[in-house]
Design an enzyme around this catalytic site. Sequence first.
Site, mmCIF file in Angstrom:
data_model
loop_
_atom_site.group_PDB
_atom_site.id
_atom_site.type_symbol
_atom_site.label_atom_id
_atom_site.label_comp_id
_atom_site.label_asym_id
_atom_site.label_seq_id
_atom_site.Cartn_x
_atom_site.Cartn_y
_atom_site.Cartn_z
ATOM 1 N N ARG A 51 7.442 -18.322 -7.119
ATOM 2 C CA ARG A 51 8.741 -17.735 -6.930
ATOM 3 C C ARG A 51 8.347 -16.071 -7.198
ATOM 4 O O ARG A 51 7.622 -15.787 -8.022
ATOM 5 C CB ARG A 51 9.806 -17.963 -7.724
ATOM 6 N N ASP A 53 10.626 -12.397 -8.064
ATOM 7 C CA ASP A 53 11.970 -12.367 -8.697
ATOM 8 C C ASP A 53 12.750 -11.453 -7.650
ATOM 9 O O ASP A 53 12.303 -11.021 -6.830
ATOM 10 C CB ASP A 53 12.050 -11.424 -9.862
ATOM 11 N N ARG A 198 6.410 -8.524 -15.955
ATOM 12 C CA ARG A 198 7.245 -7.598 -16.188
ATOM 13 C C ARG A 198 7.433 -7.395 -17.611
ATOM 14 O O ARG A 198 7.749 -6.214 -18.030
ATOM 15 C CB ARG A 198 8.626 -7.939 -15.586
#
Length: 249
Positions: A51, A53, A198
């Site tokens: 995935r 974000d 992140r």
Amino acid sequence: MRNIKLTIEYDGRRYLGWQRLGDSEKTIQGKIEGVLEQILGEKIEIIGSGRTDSGAHARGQVANFKTASNMDLTEMQNLLNRYLPRDIIIKKIEEVHERFHARYNAEGKKYSYYIWNEVIPSAFEGYHTYYYPEQLDMDKVNAACQRLVGTYDFIGFSSLKKSKKSTVRTVKEISVEREGSILHFTFVGDGFLYNMVRIMMGTILEIAAGKLPIETIDEVFAKKIRANAGVTAPALGLFLDEVYYPENN
């Protein structure tokens, strides 16, 4: 059944991330599946390498899907790029071994993160860089990057609450280059947990700005507590650059 591998580039600003949700029109996966089903005339489910974000971008996302269609791959790529939104591009399309799996066969990933490090923001770079005007100590930046390299349990640098699977990952490289007003960070590893890049990025910035001591990194590894790490840097500066596979894939 043919197994088709896609290499995909996208600007994630308008989307809720990669994974198809209830409103598939707002996800990258949903958009691509919708066009494939139209041009191939069959139900399609694509498997992504992982995935990304909501709001994050990709230069080299990889996905695969199975199809009974005999359509020429060049024609398929041309039709996809014709009917997909302009911010989603199929860069490469190829037929691969039937056992190839974009997620399970991935051996590593490379990400970039971009910081706009000036007092005055940019009207042009604001959608693809994180505006961070604070003065940064580059010695601390490099020291923090090196402290995060290695094999550790990165659960404290992720947004996972808990996991039945291993949260040990190997980060092989974190480096930074200044390109004018932009700091370009590169992260390479065998895999990354949810929000891991992140959170590492936010921690590096807070250490370099003098808001956290560099020992914070050791504390997070030791105690495995997310709250002890830095902030989660915004998705807009994050790019998935490349997914690594064994040569025989």
